[in-house]
Design a protein around this motif. Structure first.
Motif, PDB file in Angstrom:
ATOM      1  N   LEU B 295      -8.651  30.563   9.429  1.00 35.60           N
ATOM      2  CA  LEU B 295      -8.178  31.896   9.833  1.00 35.60           C
ATOM      3  C   LEU B 295      -9.140  32.978   9.354  1.00 35.60           C
ATOM      4  O   LEU B 295      -9.203  34.064   9.935  1.00 35.60           O
ATOM      5  CB  LEU B 295      -6.773  32.154   9.291  1.00 35.60           C
ATOM      6  CG  LEU B 295      -5.683  31.271   9.906  1.00 35.60           C
ATOM      7  CD1 LEU B 295      -4.332  31.531   9.245  1.00 35.60           C
ATOM      8  CD2 LEU B 295      -5.578  31.492  11.412  1.00 35.60           C
ATOM      9  N   ASP B 297     -12.608  32.046   8.459  1.00 33.24           N
ATOM     10  CA  ASP B 297     -13.922  31.644   8.973  1.00 33.24           C
ATOM     11  C   ASP B 297     -13.717  30.824  10.243  1.00 33.24           C
ATOM     12  O   ASP B 297     -13.421  29.628  10.191  1.00 33.24           O
ATOM     13  CB  ASP B 297     -14.653  30.810   7.926  1.00 33.24           C
ATOM     14  CG  ASP B 297     -16.042  30.407   8.402  1.00 33.24           C
ATOM     15  OD1 ASP B 297     -16.367  30.671   9.583  1.00 33.24           O
ATOM     16  OD2 ASP B 297     -16.810  29.832   7.597  1.00 33.24           O
ATOM     17  N   PRO B 298     -13.864  31.482  11.393  1.00 22.83           N
ATOM     18  CA  PRO B 298     -13.548  30.781  12.645  1.00 22.83           C
ATOM     19  C   PRO B 298     -14.561  29.711  13.027  1.00 22.83           C
ATOM     20  O   PRO B 298     -14.366  29.043  14.042  1.00 22.83           O
ATOM     21  CB  PRO B 298     -13.504  31.914  13.684  1.00 22.83           C
ATOM     22  CG  PRO B 298     -14.304  33.011  13.099  1.00 22.83           C
ATOM     23  CD  PRO B 298     -14.240  32.874  11.610  1.00 22.83           C
ATOM     24  N   ALA B 299     -15.592  29.511  12.210  1.00 19.95           N
ATOM     25  CA  ALA B 299     -16.458  28.341  12.437  1.00 19.95           C
ATOM     26  C   ALA B 299     -15.733  27.055  12.060  1.00 19.95           C
ATOM     27  O   ALA B 299     -16.118  25.978  12.505  1.00 19.95           O
ATOM     28  CB  ALA B 299     -17.742  28.469  11.610  1.00 19.95           C
TER      29      ALA B 299
END
Lengths: 560, 560
Positions: B295, B297-299
Motif C-alpha cells: 500500500l 510501495d506499489p512496486a
C-alpha cells in the motif's frame, strides 16, 4: 524485409484480405456504399442479415456460451454468422485485416462433433468465435504490427494467449486492424488505410485496438483480444461504446506478440478483453488465469482469478459493504468536453441515491508530470526500431506517428544512455509511491477510496488524426492500475453544447477546447473508466457490477 | 563527495566505529588477540560473557520474542547482551561498521515501559534487537555502500523495511560490513578491511552480507537484514553456518537502500532475513508482509504471507502430502568440493527413509548460459557508477571488484545501448521460460518437483579472494526463484579428502578443483540450498520445515 514499393505491398495486403472475405460461405450480401448510407452505420448490418444470424450476433458472449455448451446452437452456425457480419463490418468501417473462414469452420465442425460425441463442451469457451488484433501472433499467419516493412513477418507459433483461449474451446475467425507502429490512439496504417467509427464515419475508431473496437460495436464479434500500453484497449472501447478491460501487468501472457520495443520493461504493455458485455470481459480473464499461465511464463504472477470473490472486496472494517468512489471530473491538464462531464453527472446522479455508495472528488496528483515520465519511457531507444521499420519500406509517417515520436518534448531524438533510463525509472517509481500515498490518504474521512471513476479521454471519439491527448488513459499505464471501460451515453448536440467562455489552462487544453464542435460528433458513444489500485483487478470487476446493478443498466440509455 | 585521501577517510570510519563500541555499557571485556586464540573463534565469546548474557545471546529469536513479550526478559537486558557480544564479534572478525548503544538502549527502555504500562507487547518483534547491513538506510546515519567516496552520504530517512520492522517493535543496535561496490561474494572494503570467517579466520565470511553472516554466527545477533542480487544473503549464510532466505523479488520493500544501479530492472536485488534459526527467517517475512507494504510501495506484490499454509502446498492431486525433491549434485559447470557432496549424501541418506519424500536427480539446464545472461545484465551501464565512485576517492580496486567488473566476458566495458539491453532482456525471459518448462516436465514421472536441493557454492567458504564462481547462487537470481540456506555439517579433512584423479570440465572447474586443500578449510560450515519456483516462497518454508522434521535436526551434527 519486404523489397517491393510500399504501395505494392499495401495492394497485396488488401487483395489478400478481399480474397479471404470472398471465401466466406454463404457469401456476404452486397453492402451499400458510404454514399448511400448515413454517417452512423450501426444499423446497416441489421438490414443485410437474416433473423437467425441477427439473434446470434446480437447476443452477448455469456448467452452464446450457454447455447453452445448445451448444443442449442452449433459452433458452425455461430461462427458462420460472425464471419458474415465481420465481412459486412469490414466493408462499413475498414476494421479487419483478414478473415479465416476455412480454419474457423473446420475448428467449429470439430467442436460440434466433440460435443455430440462427449456430451459436454470441450472447455469454458466451447465454440465461441473470438477476434484477434493482428499483432498477436498466430502460427503461419502474417504479423506486421502496422509496418509495411514487416509485412512478410510470420507467426512461428500461436501466441501464448491464443493457445490458452484455444485450449478453452474458442474459434479464431478474424484478425483486426491496428495503427502504424501501434502507438496511436487511432487506427490507420499504410497497409489498410483508416479504420473509422461505426457510429459516425467522420470520427476515429480510437486505437490502437481500433479494429477490435469497431468490429465489436458492429457486432461482427462479441469478444476480442486487445493490447494496451497507453490506452489502446480503452480508447477504442470507449469510442465504440463497448466494454474493455486493461488488467494490471503480468496477469495475462504477452508471449508471441510482435511490436517494437520487445525487452523494454519501463512501461509494460498488457493484453486484455474487449467485449459486447461486462460478462465477456470476465469470462476472458477467468478462462485465461484459471489455466495457471505462470507455470509456462514465469514473468506472470501466480494470482488466481478471484471474481466473484468469496468475501466482498467492498466490505469495510465495520462489516458493511460500501463502495467509495473517487471522481475525476478533469485531470487538471485538459478539461473533458461537455458530453463527458454529462456522462459523469448522469451516472453519479443515479449513484447518489444508493445508500451503499459514497462519492468523493478525487484531486488528480500531477497528471501533467505523469505524461512527462511515461512518454519518455515509451521510447528509451529514441524510437530507433520504429524509425528503422518505417525507413526500410519508405512508407510515409502518419500524422499521429509524427505526433507521438517527434512532437513530445520528453521523447528523445536519440537513444537514452543506460544511466538516463535508470534515472527516469527512479522518477517513475517515486511518482508511483506518491500516487499510492495520495490514495491511502483518502482514508482520512473514513476509509480509502475503492475505485476512481474518470473520463477515458478529453472527449468522445474526435475527428480523424485529432487524438492527441493520452493523459486520461496513459496515466493508469504509468501507475499500472487496472481499468475498465463501460458505455454510458451517446453524444447529442442538444444536450452537449460547447461550454462558452471557458478559459483554457494551457495549449493542450486550448487545442481540445477548440476541437469540440458538437455537430461533428453526432451519435458518438460516451464512455467512462473505472480504475482500481494496482492488482485490484477483481475489485474493479466487483465495483463495476455493483455500479451496474445500482443504476439498472449500462449504457444508461439504448444507443441509436 | 569526500575530498580527503581515502586512507584518512578509512581512519575516520574506523575511529568512529571504535568510539561507538567504547560507548557500550558495561564496557566489553578485553578480547584476546588473534595470536592467542585458535583459528576457530566461535568459542571465544563464551569465555568473555556471563551466564545470563550467554543464555540470551544463544537463544534463537523465537524464544527471545516469547520471553520479551511476557516480560520474562526486558528489552534492555537483551539489547545490552547483544551489544556487548557484537562488540566482541567485531574484534574477532571485523564484521561491524558501528554499534548504536545510545539509541538502542533508549528504544529498549521505551519498549520495556510500554509493556509495563500496556500489559502487552507493542508488536510481533517487541524488544528484539535486529542487525542491519550498512547500505540499508537509517535516518541521519552514514550510507556508504562500501565506497570510500560515499562516506559522507547520509540516510534521509529510515529505509521502508526499517520502518516496518520498527513498527513491529524491534530495536536497531548494530550495522554490519559489506564489500566494495556490494558485488563480491566476500566482504572487504577500503574503509574497514576484511571481514573473516569466525570458524576459520583464514577463510572468507562470504558476502556481500558478510558482516551479518559473521555477526549472527558469533551470536552477536540472532536476526539481521541482508540483501541479495547474486548470492549476497546466501553465500555468507552458508559460509557461517546460519539460516538465510532470499525471497522472490517484490515481496519485501527495497526503498531507502543505497547501491549503484538504482533504477535498473533487468536483475532485481532483494532483501531478506539472515538468522540463527529457521523461525527467525519466518517471523521476519511474516512481520513485514502482514503490514501490507504494497500500500506504500506499489512496486510490491499484494500477496499475503501464507506460511504456515491453511492447506499444505505439498498435497498432491491424490490427496496425499508428499515432498518431491530434485537434487543438483553439480551444475555441470563447476563440480562442488567433496564436503558439499558429502552434505548432500548425508542429508539425502536420511531423507530416503522417509516414505513421504521422493528424491530425483535434477538435470541442470544450461547453467553456464545463465551466467552469461546475468553477468551482462548486472552491469548494463558498463559499471559506470562503480568506476566513478572508485575513481573519485582514488581508493584501490579490490581483487574481487576487478574480477566481477573486468574479468567477466559478458560484462561490457562501456554502456550498452538500449537495444542491446532489450535484446539481452529478451534472452533472459526466454531462458526463464525454458527453465520453467524443464521444471514442469519433471511431472512426467508423477507430479512435478516441489523444490530443488542444491549446493550454495562450489565448496565451503574458501580462502580470501577466491570466491570466483557465482553460479550456484546467481542462477536463482536470474530465475528469481526463492531460496533458503540451512546448515548441514562442518568440514572435516578426514571425511572430506580431495577427489583424486578428477578431470576438470573447463577452466573454472579446474580453478575450483585446485583450490581445495582440505587442511586449509578446517571447521568451515557446509550448508545447502533449498530452491522453489518463482513466488513459491511459502512452499520453500513448508518444504524446509518438513525436511527439518524428517531428519530431526539441522545441522545434522552440532558445530564445534
Amino acid at each position: 524485409m519486404v523489397k517491393a514499393p510500399w504501395q505494392d505491398v499495401a495492394q497485396i495486403a488488401q487483395d489478400l484480405r478481399a480474397k479471404s472475405i470472398a471465401d466466406i460461405k454463404p457469401a456476404i450480401p452486397d453492402v451499400p456504399s458510404h454514399a448511400e448510407i448515413p454517417l452512423n452505420t450501426t444499423s446497416i448490418p441489421r438490414k443485410l442479415l437474416g433473423e437467425a444470424e441477427l439473434n446470434i450476433t446480437e447476443s452477448p458472449p455469456e448467452e452464446l456460451l450457454r447455447s453452445l455448451a448445451s448444443g442449442q446452437l452449433s459452433s458452425v452456425e455461430v461462427v458462420t454468422a460472425f464471419l458474415r457480419r465481420a465481412g459486412i463490418a469490414q466493408t462499413l468501417a475498414n476494421c479487419v485485416t483478414e478473415v479465416l473462414p476455412k480454419a474457423a469452420i473446420e475448428r467449429a465442425t470439430y467442436l460440434d462433433e466433440y460435443l455430440k460425441t462427449n456430451k459436454k463442451p470441450i472447455g469454458p469457451l466451447h465454440g465461441l468465435p473470438i477476434s484477434v488484433k493482428e499483432h498477436i501472433g498466430m502460427k503461419g499467419l502474417g504479423l506486421n504490427g502496422g509496418f509495411v516493412s514487416w509485412w512478410d513477418h510470420v507467426g512461428k507459433e500461436d501466441a501464448h494467449i491464443i493457445q490458452l483461449l484455444q485450449n478453452a474451446g474458442c474459434v479464431l475467425y478474424v484478425r483486426t486492424t491496428q495503427p502504424q507502429c501501434l502507438m496511436h490512439l487511432e487506427t490507420a496504417n499504410n497497409l489498410y488505410g483508416v479504420t473509422v467509427n461505426p457510429y459516425n464515419r467522420n470520427l476515429t475508431s480510437g486505437g490502437s485496438s481500433g479494429g477490435e473496437g469497431v468490429l465489436i460495436a458492429l457486432k461482427g464479434s462479441c469478444l476480442g483480444i486487445g493490447t494496451d500500453i497507453g490506452g489502446s484497449i480503452r480508447a477504442p472501447s470507449a469510442n465504440n461504446g463497448i466494454w474493455g478491460f486493461k488488467p494490471t501487468s503480468y496477469r495475462l501472457p504477452m508471449g508471441g506478440m510482435t511490436a517494437p520495443m520487445a525487452g523494454s520493461e519501463q512501461i509494460v504493455a498488457v493484453v486484455g478483453p474487449m467485449s459486447a458485455s461486462f460478462e465477456g470481459c470476465h469470462v476472458f480473464m477467468k478462462t485465461l488465469i484459471d489455466q495457471k499461465p505462470w507455470l509456462t511464463d514465469p514473468a506472470l504472477l501466480p494470482m488466481p482469478w478471484t471474481y466473484p470473490p468469496k468475501e466482498s472486496y467492498l466490505t469495510k472494517p465495520d462489516g458493511e459493504k460500501k463502495l467509495k468512489i473517487g471522481i475525476i471530473w478533469s485531470d487538471g491538464v485538459v478539461k473533458p468536453h461537455p458530453p463527458v462531464i454529462r456522462a459523469i453527472q448522469d451516472l453519479t446522479a443515479k449513484l447518489k441515491s444508493i445508500p451503499e455508495v459514497e462519492l468523493v472528488d478525487w484531486k488528480p496528483y500531477k497528471h501533467d508530470l505523469a505524461w512527462d515520465v511515461i512518454s519518455a519511457l515509451y521510447f528509451c531507444d529514441g524510437a530507433k526500431q520504429e524509425k528503422e521499420a518505417l525507413a526500410s519500406s519508405g512508407e510515409p509517417w502518419l500524422p499521429l506517428t509524427e505526433f507521438i515520436i517527434k512532437e513530445q518534448p520528453q521523447v528523445p531524438d536519440r537513444e537514452f544512455t543506460i544511466s538516463e533510463v535508470w534515472q527516469r525509472t527512479v522518477k517513475r517509481d517515486e511518482y508511483r509511491k506518491e500516487y499510492a500515498k495520495a490514495w491511502t490518504e483518502t482514508a482520512q474521512d473514513g476509509y480509502p477510496v475503492d475505485v476512481i471513476l474518470c473520463p477515458v479521454g478529453p472527449g468522445a471519439a474526435p475527428p480523424l488524426n485529432q487524438s492527441r491527448y493520452w493523459g486520461y488513459t496513459a496515466q493508469w499505464n504509468l501507475l499500472d492500475y487496472p481499468a475498465m471501460i463501460f458505455p454510458v451515453t451517446q453524444l447529442d448536440p442538444k444536450k452537449d453544447p460547447v461550454e462558452t467562455g471557458y478559459q483554457p489552462l494551457n495549449a493542450k487544453d486550448e487545442f481540445n477546447y477548440k476541437l469540440y464542435e458538437p455537430e461533428k460528433y453526432v451519435d458518438a458513444p460516451v464512455s467512462l473508466q473505472l480504475v482500481g489500485r494496482r492488482y485490484d483487478d477483481e475489485k474493479v470487476f466487483e465495483a463495476m457490477e455493483f455500479i451496474q446493478k445500482s443504476v439498472g443498466h449500462l449504457p444508461l440509455e439504448s444507443f441509436k
